[in-house]
Design an enzyme around this catalytic site. Sequence first.
Site, PDB file in Angstrom:
ATOM      1  N   GLU A  76      -4.149   2.029  -7.434  1.00  0.00           N
ATOM      2  CA  GLU A  76      -4.752   2.889  -6.456  1.00  0.00           C
ATOM      3  C   GLU A  76      -3.332   4.353  -6.959  1.00  0.00           C
ATOM      4  OE1 GLU A  76      -6.431   3.060  -2.850  1.00  0.00           O
ATOM      5  OE2 GLU A  76      -4.139   2.500  -2.081  1.00  0.00           O
TER       6      GLU A  76
ATOM      7  N   HIS B 280       0.979  -1.460   0.456  1.00  0.00           N
ATOM      8  CA  HIS B 280      -0.159   0.131   0.023  1.00  0.00           C
ATOM      9  C   HIS B 280       0.997   1.110  -0.073  1.00  0.00           C
ATOM     10  CE1 HIS B 280      -2.716   2.976   1.406  1.00  0.00           C
ATOM     11  NE2 HIS B 280      -3.822   2.288   0.738  1.00  0.00           N
TER      12      HIS B 280
ATOM     13  N   GLY C 279     -11.228   2.234   1.173  1.00  0.00           N
ATOM     14  CA  GLY C 279     -11.171   3.279   2.781  1.00  0.00           C
ATOM     15  C   GLY C 279     -12.270   3.886   3.639  1.00  0.00           C
ATOM     16  N   GLY C 280     -11.651   4.707   3.247  1.00  0.00           N
ATOM     17  CA  GLY C 280     -12.852   5.771   4.603  1.00  0.00           C
ATOM     18  C   GLY C 280     -14.346   5.575   3.802  1.00  0.00           C
TER      19      GLY C 280
HETATM   20  P1  PGA Z   1      -9.817   5.353   0.680  1.00  0.00           P
HETATM   21  O1  PGA Z   1      -8.687   5.090   0.621  1.00  0.00           O
HETATM   22  O2  PGA Z   1     -10.853   5.062   0.011  1.00  0.00           O
HETATM   23  O3  PGA Z   1     -10.621   6.540   1.983  1.00  0.00           O
HETATM   24  O4  PGA Z   1      -9.350   6.042  -0.499  1.00  0.00           O
HETATM   25  C1  PGA Z   1      -7.581   3.595   0.419  1.00  0.00           C
HETATM   26  C2  PGA Z   1      -6.896   3.301   0.212  1.00  0.00           C
HETATM   27  O5  PGA Z   1      -5.528   3.699   0.249  1.00  0.00           O
HETATM   28  O6  PGA Z   1      -7.145   1.903   0.938  1.00  0.00           O
END
Ligand code: PGA
Length: 256
Positions: free
Chosen positions: A170, A98, A238-239
């Site tokens: 990502e 990540h 994530g969020g």
């Molecule tokens: P996010 O995070 O959905 O809050 O943008 C995703 C991640 O970093 O895996």
Amino acid sequence: MKKDIYIIANWKMQLSNQGAADLALSLKNYKPSLIGQNLELVLCPSFTALVAVSEAIRDSNIKLGAQNAFYHESGQYTGEVSSTQLKDLGVEYVIVGHSERRKYCGENDDSVNRKIKVVLEQGLTPIVCLGETPEERLEKKAEVTIIRQLTKALEDVDLSGERRIFLTYEPVWAISPAPPATPQEVDEMTQLIRQLVRDIYGDGIFEKKIKFIYGGSVDAQNVNSFLENDMVCGALVGGASLTMDKFVPLIKKLIT
Ligand code: PGA
């Protein structure tokens, strides 16, 4: 036929053990018959909450994932956790590489490659994160970065038998609270990544062995715009996976 969809909830370092267990239990109790049909839901809490979450999701189709694993199986490695130890707890997936680990914890292309191999050797599925920084995108080096990250990540990685890998595009600049990448931007990278996988393993492997997902500010409003792409079969969230308020509307978009 509906395609299989994979939603990986990356809870990062954000919930207490009790908070993670409560959220996992609420998700388990939410339409349990639907999760697990064409939707695979993977919860990736902090290491400390793995046991509590594992207990909360027992007897459900929800899967357990970890956010990291070390590249040795045991030994004098203070502070590290191995794939074997994770497997003991019922972990089936491991996020590897990540961007936050690359940025804050010294993760690099070499350690990512070593971790993928160990995770696969334990019969677990690596969820490998690839993505360029905002600077790299501005300097038009996004493709160069993805090619470097992926080529090294897959170096000498054996994908025989039941082994499979999740590749996540990502981009660092799309992680919340930033706006997400556009489906067009994701499509361009998906094509590049598919071609690279073909160059390394030959035709057919991308389709058979790779699950390609997108991550970066995915929420209930935009999730389907990414899944319209035939090659994209899920999202790293994530969020929007941290509360029932945000996560349930996203899940509803996928199962109704
Ligand atoms: P996010 O995070 O959905 O809050 O943008 C995703 C991640 O970093 O895996």
